[in-house]
Design an enzyme around this catalytic site. Structure first.
Site, PDB file in Angstrom:
ATOM      1  N   ARG A 164       0.829  -1.232   0.000  1.00  0.00           N
ATOM      2  CA  ARG A 164       0.000   0.000   0.000  1.00  0.00           C
ATOM      3  C   ARG A 164       0.854   1.270   0.000  1.00  0.00           C
ATOM      4  O   ARG A 164       0.491   2.287   0.598  1.00  0.00           O
ATOM      5  CB  ARG A 164      -0.935   0.044   1.218  1.00  0.00           C
ATOM      6  N   CYS A 179     -10.561  -0.687   3.624  1.00  0.00           N
ATOM      7  CA  CYS A 179      -9.930  -0.760   4.948  1.00  0.00           C
ATOM      8  C   CYS A 179      -9.451   0.623   5.373  1.00  0.00           C
ATOM      9  O   CYS A 179      -8.876   1.360   4.586  1.00  0.00           O
ATOM     10  CB  CYS A 179      -8.761  -1.739   4.920  1.00  0.00           C
ATOM     11  N   GLU A 218      -4.784   3.747   6.209  1.00  0.00           N
ATOM     12  CA  GLU A 218      -4.689   3.398   4.791  1.00  0.00           C
ATOM     13  C   GLU A 218      -5.516   4.413   3.996  1.00  0.00           C
ATOM     14  O   GLU A 218      -5.148   4.824   2.910  1.00  0.00           O
ATOM     15  CB  GLU A 218      -5.210   1.981   4.528  1.00  0.00           C
TER      16      GLU A 218
END
Ligand code: EPU
Length: 302
Positions: free
Chosen positions: A177, A226, A296
Site C-alpha cells: 500500500r 480498509c 490506509e
C-alpha cells in the site's frame, strides 16, 4: 475553493479544462462524506503543466481526485480545487501481453476487459473500487497480488519538475500500500504487462475472490475499504474485532459489523464523526495491543 475570475475561467476553456462549480465531494467519494469545491476536469494530459502554472501563479491550491474510493474528505467549503482526469475512449488498448491503460479508467472494468482478452494476473483486484491511477498510486492489492507487479511503464505529471515524464517499472518501488511516487505526482497512464491465461481460468479466479470478498466485507455499504494498514504480521481488522468494537459508532460513522477494519457511513456521517471514530479506535488498539495503526485511507482535512 471557488474560481470566479473570468480571465482564469477563459484560460481554463483554452486548455480544454472543464470547470464544474461547487460540486459535493460526498457525491464523488465511496464514503459519501465531504464538503464542496470547484472541480476541474482535464481532457488533455498535455494541458496539465500549463494548468499547474495557471493555478500556482494565481495561488489556487489543488488536490488530485481519482475515483474517490479510498478517501475521507473534510466537511464544509474546502480550501482546494479538485483536479480530475477525463479518460479517452477507449481507455484500455491491448498490444500482445501489454495493456495501455488511462489512469482515469475504472479498475474493475479494466480487469474484466483484460480477462476477456485472455490476460490475467489481476483477478484479486476485482471488487476493488476506484480508478487504475488510484490503484497504481496506492499499489492496491488483495488476495496475494498487487498491481505494482505488472507495471512496465508509467506516464505521470511530476510536480517537482513541473513536467510529464515516463518511468519504467523498475524505477518505481511498489511496497505494501505504498509507492515511491511523490504525493503531488499525478498518474496519467500505465502500461501493464500481463500473463496470458484462458478466460475461463481467469473467470474462476475472479469468482473465488468475489465470493471471499462477499463473505467478509460490507460491500453494499458506503465505505473507503480498509481504514488502517495492517501492521507487520498482524491484521488490523482482527485486533479491532477482538476489542468488541464491531458496530461501535460516533454519530453515523460506524465500525462495520462484517469487517472491523471497514468503517461505514451508516446514514449522514460527517468527516468530523468519521475522524473521531478513527482516533477513538486507534487509541483503543494502541492501549490494548501497544500498536499504533497507520491510516490506509487518505484524509484531506483542512
Ligand atoms: N478478521 C477478524 N475480524 C474482522 C476482520 C478480519 O477476525 O472483523 C480476521 C479474519 O478472520 C482473518 C484475518 O483477520 O483471519 C484477516 O482478515 P481478511 O482476510 O479480511 O484480510 P485483512 O487483512 O483484514 C486485507 C486487505 C484488504 C483485502 C483483503 C483480502 C489491508 C489493510 N486489507 O484485509 O484490502 O481486501 O486482505 O486480500 O491490507 C483495502 O485495502 O482497503 C482492503 C480492504
Amino acid at each position: 475553493m471557488r474560481i470566479s475570475d473570468p480571465q482564469i475561467v477563459a484560460r481554463l476553456t483554452k486548455l480544454a479544462v472543464e470547470l464544474q462549480p461547487g460540486i459535493s465531494l460526498a457525491d464523488q467519494t465511496s464514503l459519501g462524506i465531504g464538503g464542496t469545491a470547484d472541480l476541474l476536469r482535464i481532457k488533455k494530459h498535455e494541458s496539465i503543466p500549463h494548468l499547474m502554472k495557471l493555478l500556482d501563479s494565481n495561488h489556487i491550491p489543488h488536490k488530485f481526485l481519482g475515483g474517490g474510493s479510498n478517501l475521507l474528505v473534510g466537511d464544509g467549503e474546502l480550501p482546494w480545487v479538485m483536479l480530475q482526469l477525463v479518460g479517452p475512449e477507449p481507455d484500455v488498448v491491448l498490444e500482445g501481453n501489454l495493456a495501455h491503460v488511462d489512469a482515469a479508467a475504472d479498475l474493475g472494468r479494466t480487469v474484466t476487459f483484460c480477462a476477456k482478452n485472455d490476460l490475467g494476473g489481476m483477478e484479486g483486484l476485482i471488487g476493488v473500487p476506484g480508478t487504475v491511477g488510484g490503484a497504481l498510486r496506492m499499489n492496491a492489492g488483495a488476495y496475494g497480488m498487487q498491481i505494482g507487479s505488472y507495471v512496465r511503464e508509467v506516464k505521470l505529471y511530476r510536480a517537482a519538475e513541473r513536467k510529464i515524464e515516463f518511468l519504467r517499472g523498475h524505477q518505481i518501488s511498489f511496497e505494501y500500500r505504498h509507492t515511491s511516487f511523490a504525493p503531488d505526482d499525478m498518474m496519467l497512464s500505465v502500461t501493464l504487462e500481463l500473463p496470458s491465461k484462458p478466460f475461463k481460468e481467469i473467470l474462476q479466479g475472479i469468482r473465488i475472490c468475489n465470493e471471499k470478498r462477499r463473505a467478509s466485507q460490507p460491500l453494499g455499504q458506503k465505505s473507503a475499504g480498509c481504514i488502517f494498514k495492517n501492521p507487520a504480521g498482524a491484521s488490523a481488522g482482527r485486533m479491532i474485532d477482538e476489542l468488541g468494537l464491531k458496530g461501535h459508532a460516533v454519530g453515523d460513522a460506524q465500525v462495520s459489523d462484517r469487517h472491523a477494519n471497514f468503517f461505514v457511513n451508516a446514514g449522514k456521517a460527517s468527516a468530523k464523526d468519521m475522524l473521531a471514530l478513527i482516533a477513538d479506535v486507534r487509541g483503543r488498539v494502541q492501549k490494548a495491543f501497544g500498536v499504533e495503526l497507520e491510516n490506509e485511507v487518505v484524509v484531506w482535512n483542512a
